[in-house]
Structure formats: C-alpha cells, structure tokens
Design an enzyme around this catalytic site. Structure first.
Site, mmCIF file in Angstrom:
data_model
loop_
_atom_site.group_PDB
_atom_site.id
_atom_site.type_symbol
_atom_site.label_atom_id
_atom_site.label_comp_id
_atom_site.label_asym_id
_atom_site.label_seq_id
_atom_site.Cartn_x
_atom_site.Cartn_y
_atom_site.Cartn_z
ATOM 1 N N ILE A 85 0.859 -1.192 0.000
ATOM 2 C CA ILE A 85 0.000 0.000 0.000
ATOM 3 C C ILE A 85 0.895 1.241 0.000
ATOM 4 C CG2 ILE A 85 -1.807 1.245 1.256
ATOM 5 C CD1 ILE A 85 -2.732 -1.504 0.276
ATOM 6 N N ASN A 100 -3.972 1.637 -10.997
ATOM 7 C CA ASN A 100 -3.838 0.262 -10.501
ATOM 8 C C ASN A 100 -4.850 -0.637 -11.192
ATOM 9 O OD1 ASN A 100 -3.148 -1.928 -8.638
ATOM 10 N ND2 ASN A 100 -5.151 -1.527 -7.689
ATOM 11 N N HIS A 102 -7.211 -3.878 -10.447
ATOM 12 C CA HIS A 102 -7.782 -4.629 -9.321
ATOM 13 C C HIS A 102 -8.549 -5.819 -9.867
ATOM 14 C CE1 HIS A 102 -9.370 -5.256 -5.300
ATOM 15 N NE2 HIS A 102 -10.548 -5.443 -5.858
#
Ligand SMILES: N[C@@H]1O[C@H](COP(=O)(O)O)[C@@H](O)[C@H]1O
Length: 189
Positions: A85, A100, A102
């Site tokens: 993170i 990102n 996901h």
C-alpha cells in the site's frame, strides 16, 4: 511518455504492457523503470527486455524510498499486480498519475484484504453472479480512486476461485492496455 511499473508477482500484466507497447496498441509509451517490493518473476521479465529494475524491500520505508528514485520526467506510475500500500503523502504527490489494476469489480469488492485469491474466494462465497477487473486511479483510500475502465463476466455454477482468477486475468490483459492508452494519450473509449 515514460512509465514506471510496480510489481510484486509473476508479472503477466507487466508482460502484456511491454508487448502492447511493442505492437503499438499503447501509443507514445516507454517503460523506463520496473520497481518490485520483493524478489519476483516480474523483475526477470523486465531484465529480459533490458528495462532498468530496482528492488525496494516492502515495509514502512517503501514509499519514501520509491519517491527518491522516481525520475522527474515520469508521466505515469502503473501498479501491475503490486501488493504493497502506497503512503497517502506519496499518492498526493503523484495525484492523477498513479493507476492500478484490481482483480474484481469495484467498488463492491475492494478495500483492505481484498487482493489476489482472497478476493476471488470472497466473490464465490458471496454467490456473486459476476466478477471482472477494474483499472482505477490510486488515491490514499485503498481501491477508492476514480474508475478508468472495468469489464465483467458471468460466473457459472461450476466456477471456482481458481477458474474465476483465470477469467479475471483474461479481462485484465484486455482492458489494461486500453486504459493506459486512454490515460496517457487522452483517447476516449
Ligand atoms: N493484484 C492482482 O494480482 C495479479 C497479479 O498478476 P501478475 O500481473 O503478477 O501476473 C493480478 O490479477 C492483479 O489484478
């Protein structure tokens, strides 16, 4: 346009980005640096393509160390199967320049602990009718950034977390280059 790619695992999404830059699907782009937070095959893929690599061991100093090595001229930071993170300050400094992928549909299956096989287990346990993948901007809120592109598929009664993971990968390889092209070259989809 210069990209930095962050990886933690086998790097199949990184490979897809390298290949789609090579074949022109992603325009005006170059992978300038690949950074990993652990020893992983993603680093090997980068070396095989003569891309500079750096390993910064995961932990509380990761974001600070990363901030020190990212060249000024970087246009986009891409998290491709990256498991650490990033600190809120780092996300603020690079606001609108970090994306990102996901492995599930957001916002429903996002947040702390929702990564890799955990998210596929959660989708199956919840008896969801669909799953998919999402490309989104990274902010200090985990998986809360604006969605750039997502696509889903129907889950059948024979699906398992493993078969869902495979189908999600296929979707990732399809949408990630399109999303990167959109962000980098402002191409409307
Ligand atoms: N965070 C998730 O981890 C997986 C990494 O795969 P790879 O790109 O390293 O092969 C991908 O499914 C990504 O969404």
């Amino acid at each position: 346009k210069n990209l930095v790619i962050l990886v933690s695992g086998s790097g199949t999404n990184l490979q897809r980005i390298i290949d789609t830059i090579d074949n022109g699907e992603i325009q005006n782009a170059k992978v300038s640096l690949v950074v990993a937070d652990r020893e992983c095959y993603g680093l090997e893929r980068a070396k095989n393509h003569n891309i500079e690599t750096v390993l910064i061991p995961r932990g509380k100093n990761f974001s600070n160390e990363l901030g020190k090595i990212i060249p000024e001229n970087i246009d986009l930071i891409v998290l491709a199967g990256f498991l650490s993170i990033l600190k809120p300050e780092f996300c603020e400094n690079w606001k609108g320049k970090i994306i990102n992928i996901h492995p599930a549909m957001l916002p429903k299956f996002g947040g702390k602990g929702m990564w890799g096989h955990h998210v596929h287990n959660a989708v199956i346990e919840a008896k969801e009718k669909e799953s998919g993948a999402t490309v989104h901007f990274v902010t200090s809120g985990i998986d809360e950034g604006e969605i750039i592109l997502q696509k889903c598929f129907e889950i059948t009664e024979n699906d398992t977390p493993e078969t869902v993971a495979e189908k999600v990968h296929k979707i990732e390889y399809e949408i990630f280059p399109i999303a990167i092209n959109k962000v980098l070259n402002n191409i409307t989809i």
